[in-house]
Design a protein around this motif. Structure first.
Motif, mmCIF file in Angstrom:
data_model
loop_
_atom_site.group_PDB
_atom_site.id
_atom_site.type_symbol
_atom_site.label_atom_id
_atom_site.label_comp_id
_atom_site.label_asym_id
_atom_site.label_seq_id
_atom_site.Cartn_x
_atom_site.Cartn_y
_atom_site.Cartn_z
ATOM 1 N N LEU A 29 0.829 -1.155 0.051
ATOM 2 C CA LEU A 29 -0.013 0.028 0.097
ATOM 3 C C LEU A 29 0.923 1.243 -0.061
ATOM 4 O O LEU A 29 0.658 2.169 -0.713
ATOM 5 N N MET A 30 2.058 1.134 0.730
ATOM 6 C CA MET A 30 2.739 2.297 0.927
ATOM 7 C C MET A 30 3.588 2.864 -0.300
ATOM 8 O O MET A 30 3.710 3.925 -0.850
ATOM 9 N N LEU A 31 4.077 1.687 -1.104
ATOM 10 C CA LEU A 31 5.111 1.831 -2.132
ATOM 11 C C LEU A 31 4.315 1.884 -3.459
ATOM 12 O O LEU A 31 4.782 1.891 -4.647
ATOM 13 N N ALA A 32 3.073 1.191 -3.503
ATOM 14 C CA ALA A 32 2.092 1.210 -4.555
ATOM 15 C C ALA A 32 3.053 0.118 -5.837
ATOM 16 O O ALA A 32 2.660 0.534 -7.042
ATOM 17 N N GLN A 33 3.602 -0.630 -5.287
ATOM 18 C CA GLN A 33 4.205 -1.819 -6.324
ATOM 19 C C GLN A 33 3.527 -2.953 -6.359
ATOM 20 O O GLN A 33 2.428 -3.294 -5.382
ATOM 21 N N LEU B 199 12.918 5.521 -0.937
ATOM 22 C CA LEU B 199 12.493 4.892 0.495
ATOM 23 C C LEU B 199 12.533 6.198 1.475
ATOM 24 O O LEU B 199 13.236 6.687 1.719
ATOM 25 N N SER B 200 11.169 6.430 1.722
ATOM 26 C CA SER B 200 10.762 7.456 2.620
ATOM 27 C C SER B 200 11.408 6.955 4.160
ATOM 28 O O SER B 200 11.469 5.865 4.190
ATOM 29 N N ALA B 201 11.293 7.984 4.898
ATOM 30 C CA ALA B 201 11.788 7.632 6.309
ATOM 31 C C ALA B 201 10.964 6.628 6.972
ATOM 32 O O ALA B 201 11.418 5.569 7.471
ATOM 33 N N PRO B 202 9.474 6.893 6.988
ATOM 34 C CA PRO B 202 8.931 5.635 7.551
ATOM 35 C C PRO B 202 9.002 4.317 6.948
ATOM 36 O O PRO B 202 9.268 3.261 7.722
ATOM 37 N N VAL B 203 9.266 4.170 5.634
ATOM 38 C CA VAL B 203 9.756 2.835 5.140
ATOM 39 C C VAL B 203 10.960 2.250 5.500
ATOM 40 O O VAL B 203 11.062 1.064 5.921
ATOM 41 N N ARG B 204 12.036 3.089 5.748
ATOM 42 C CA ARG B 204 13.159 2.852 6.058
ATOM 43 C C ARG B 204 13.388 2.209 7.545
ATOM 44 O O ARG B 204 13.854 1.450 7.958
ATOM 45 N N LEU C 196 -0.385 7.765 7.681
ATOM 46 C CA LEU C 196 0.160 8.133 8.968
ATOM 47 C C LEU C 196 -1.006 8.670 9.810
ATOM 48 O O LEU C 196 -1.311 8.325 10.785
ATOM 49 N N ASP C 197 -1.541 9.749 8.970
ATOM 50 C CA ASP C 197 -2.675 10.291 9.673
ATOM 51 C C ASP C 197 -4.009 9.455 9.845
ATOM 52 O O ASP C 197 -4.503 9.469 10.903
ATOM 53 N N LEU C 198 -4.254 8.740 8.908
ATOM 54 C CA LEU C 198 -5.197 7.607 8.816
ATOM 55 C C LEU C 198 -4.853 6.480 10.004
ATOM 56 O O LEU C 198 -5.785 5.834 10.636
ATOM 57 N N PHE C 199 -3.721 6.283 10.007
ATOM 58 C CA PHE C 199 -3.081 5.345 11.056
ATOM 59 C C PHE C 199 -3.563 5.784 12.381
ATOM 60 O O PHE C 199 -3.809 4.885 13.267
ATOM 61 N N LYS C 200 -3.002 6.928 12.762
ATOM 62 C CA LYS C 200 -3.344 7.341 14.104
ATOM 63 C C LYS C 200 -4.692 7.705 14.246
ATOM 64 O O LYS C 200 -5.090 7.390 15.464
ATOM 65 N N GLU C 201 -5.643 7.900 13.176
ATOM 66 C CA GLU C 201 -7.051 7.759 13.651
ATOM 67 C C GLU C 201 -7.608 6.643 13.981
ATOM 68 O O GLU C 201 -8.484 6.532 14.785
ATOM 69 N N ASN D 67 2.784 4.157 16.735
ATOM 70 C CA ASN D 67 3.556 4.031 15.468
ATOM 71 C C ASN D 67 3.324 2.658 14.585
ATOM 72 O O ASN D 67 2.620 1.557 15.510
ATOM 73 N N TRP D 68 3.933 2.474 13.746
ATOM 74 C CA TRP D 68 3.629 1.416 12.488
ATOM 75 C C TRP D 68 4.196 0.205 13.371
ATOM 76 O O TRP D 68 3.636 -0.986 13.481
ATOM 77 N N ILE D 69 5.523 0.398 13.856
ATOM 78 C CA ILE D 69 6.070 -0.676 14.476
ATOM 79 C C ILE D 69 5.521 -1.364 15.690
ATOM 80 O O ILE D 69 5.444 -2.592 16.039
ATOM 81 N N LYS D 70 5.073 -0.394 16.706
ATOM 82 C CA LYS D 70 4.544 -0.859 17.790
ATOM 83 C C LYS D 70 3.242 -1.674 17.679
ATOM 84 O O LYS D 70 2.917 -2.643 18.564
#
Length: 476
Positions: free
Chosen positions: A240-244, A281-286, A420-425, A431-434
């Motif tokens: 979903l993040m990378l659209a691949q 690779l964005s910071a969240p992806v890295r 990330l905004d939708l994730f926080k919603e 965060n993703w990792i937790k």
């Protein structure tokens, strides 16, 4: 004995019965010069057509078939054909024995599939999917049959049955079976394919399923389901993040990642259309990738370094193999089916569109979802095409895998911030990792060896030939 009634007739054959008092009996047509003597043999178990002939001065006897399975007319035709072989200097009895030997040693469907897959492993990227379909849907049904005995109607019956529940899968199976028979024709294993001019079994309509904003929230919530592994969660999230393509995400390798430059650099041999591509690779992806590598490093140490580290970012149950697109689709199907089974939850949340025209989301729909929302946020056609890596035969597309790199990075960074905004919603300020990851096991300091990693010490990993410094597992 020779019949004094002239040539054998059908009504005569119908009255024939085995007489225990007389034992085996034989009835013949009047002999014809150069064609041998045609007749029938009656014994305890059967009535058989026979031909008595002479070959190089020696008497021979050939069984042509059984009555009533073979008609009298067909038996006479077969007898005439055998007589013609004698005239040509061919012993029809020996020829039949040779044909029978060739038939008995000819390959079964299962044997032909094994031969085809040996070739496919070195010639087709999709050989594993070919193997899955052929073994599950073809060999399982008619694997014991001789390949040369497989008829068009049998293949159609198998495909029609498949199309009742999975029309698109039936078309894919048809394509693989066609490739199998074409391969066998080219290798002179069989003379012809029964799939000549066979049309597609089912009509296909292009999928248009893309998740809306509320359904993305639903998807992010379902990713936390305990029924799927950490590797599967992040494979779906990164799709979903990378659209691949989800299959490409599943086959991501550490060697292709450059953390210093923030690039996932893929050579053409790993792409569906053989186009090279570089994905920013964005910071969240890295951070997600660093966490996955840290988990693998800790697990590797726990095994005592007996096994080689996995080359895959998202390994399967067998660490030497990566995740597959079918496994990601199974995960999507599982948490979708589990969710819709709870009608009260579906109604109260109101997140997922469940109605005619809204099929169950698949892993590939995540790629369409990403590009749909990025387009809605101002992503241009040129940049979108570069992110999707659609086929482009221009010189620029073939040689410049870094074209529009900054524009792609800007678009993906904006998309990840939106996600990330939708994730926080959905999960508050976590965060993703937790939510999706698992904390790396803490090393017992009292038992730690000098070479082991301290839990709070900086960590370094080698990714794409470069040393990357990692922070603690709890990445924000």
């Amino acid at each position: 004995m020779t019949s004094d009634r002239g040539a054998l007739k059908e009504h005569f054959l119908k009255r024939l019965k085995y007489d225990p008092a007389k034992g085996r009996q034989e009835f013949f047509d009047p002999p014809l010069y150069g064609q041998g003597t045609f007749g029938v043999r009656v014994n305890k178990k059967s009535i058989a057509y026979i031909l008595c002939y002479s070959f190089h001065g020696k008497s021979r006897r050939l069984t042509l078939g059984s009555y009533p399975k073979m008609s009298l007319a067909d038996a006479r035709a077969k007898s005439r054909h055998a007589a013609q072989l004698v005239e040509q200097g061919v012993d029809p009895g020996k020829k039949k024995t040779l044909e029978l030997f060739e038939y008995r040693t000819s390959p079964s469907v299962a044997d032909a599939v094994d031969t085809y897959l040996q070739w496919a492993k070195t010639s087709k990227k999709s050989w594993k999917e070919d193997e899955r379909m052929l073994k599950k849907d073809f060999v399982k049904s008619i694997g014991d049959m001789k390949l040369q005995d497989v008829k068009r109607r049998q293949i159609l019956a198998l495909l029609d049955d498949k199309a009742k529940t999975a029309p698109v899968a039936a078309n894919r199976l048809q394509a693989v079976v066609r490739a199998l028979f074409n391969f066998c024709v080219e290798r002179d294993i069989i003379e012809a394919t029964p799939l000549v001019k066979m049309k597609k079994i089912a009509k296909e309509t292009p999928r248009e399923r893309a998740l809306n904003k509320h359904e993305i929230v639903w998807f992010l919530k379902r990713l936390a389901s305990p029924t799927i592994t950490v590797s599967t969660r992040f494979a779906l999230l990164l799709s979903l993040m990378l659209a691949q393509r989800s299959g490409t995400i599943a086959a991501m390798r550490w060697v292709d990642l450059d953390f210093d430059q923030g690039i996932w650099d893929r050579s053409g041999s790993f792409e569906k259309n053989n186009n090279p591509i570089a994905i920013p690779l964005s910071a969240p992806v890295r951070k997600i990738l660093e966490h996955l590598h840290l988990l693998q490093a800790v697990k590797h140490k726990k095994r005592g370094n007996i096994e080689e580290p996995s080359p895959w970012v998202l390994p399967g149950r067998d660490r030497t193999l990566h995740q597959t697109q079918p496994s990601l689709n199974r995960a999507m199907r599982r948490f979708y089916d589990t969710y819709v089974a709870n009608s009260e939850l579906v109604k109260s949340e109101g997140l997922l569109r469940i109605a005619e025209g809204y099929p169950r989301p698949t892993a590939h729909d995540l790629r369409r979802t990403a590009t749909t929302h990025m387009s809605g946020r101002g992503l241009g056609k040129d940049v979108r095409g570069r992110i999707l890596n659609h086929a482009n035969l221009s010189v620029d597309a073939i040689y410049d895998r870094y074209a529009y790199f900054d524009e792609k990075a800007t678009a993906l960074n904006d998309w990840h911030a939106y996600l990330l905004d939708l994730f926080k919603e959905a999960f508050g300020h976590k965060n993703w990792i937790k939510v999706y990851g698992q904390e790396a096991p803490q090393v017992n300091k009292s038992k730690a060896k000098p070479a082991e990693i301290e839990p709070n010490a900086p960590r370094t990993i080698m990714v794409g030939g470069r040393e990357v410094v990692l922070s603690e597992p709890k990445i924000s």
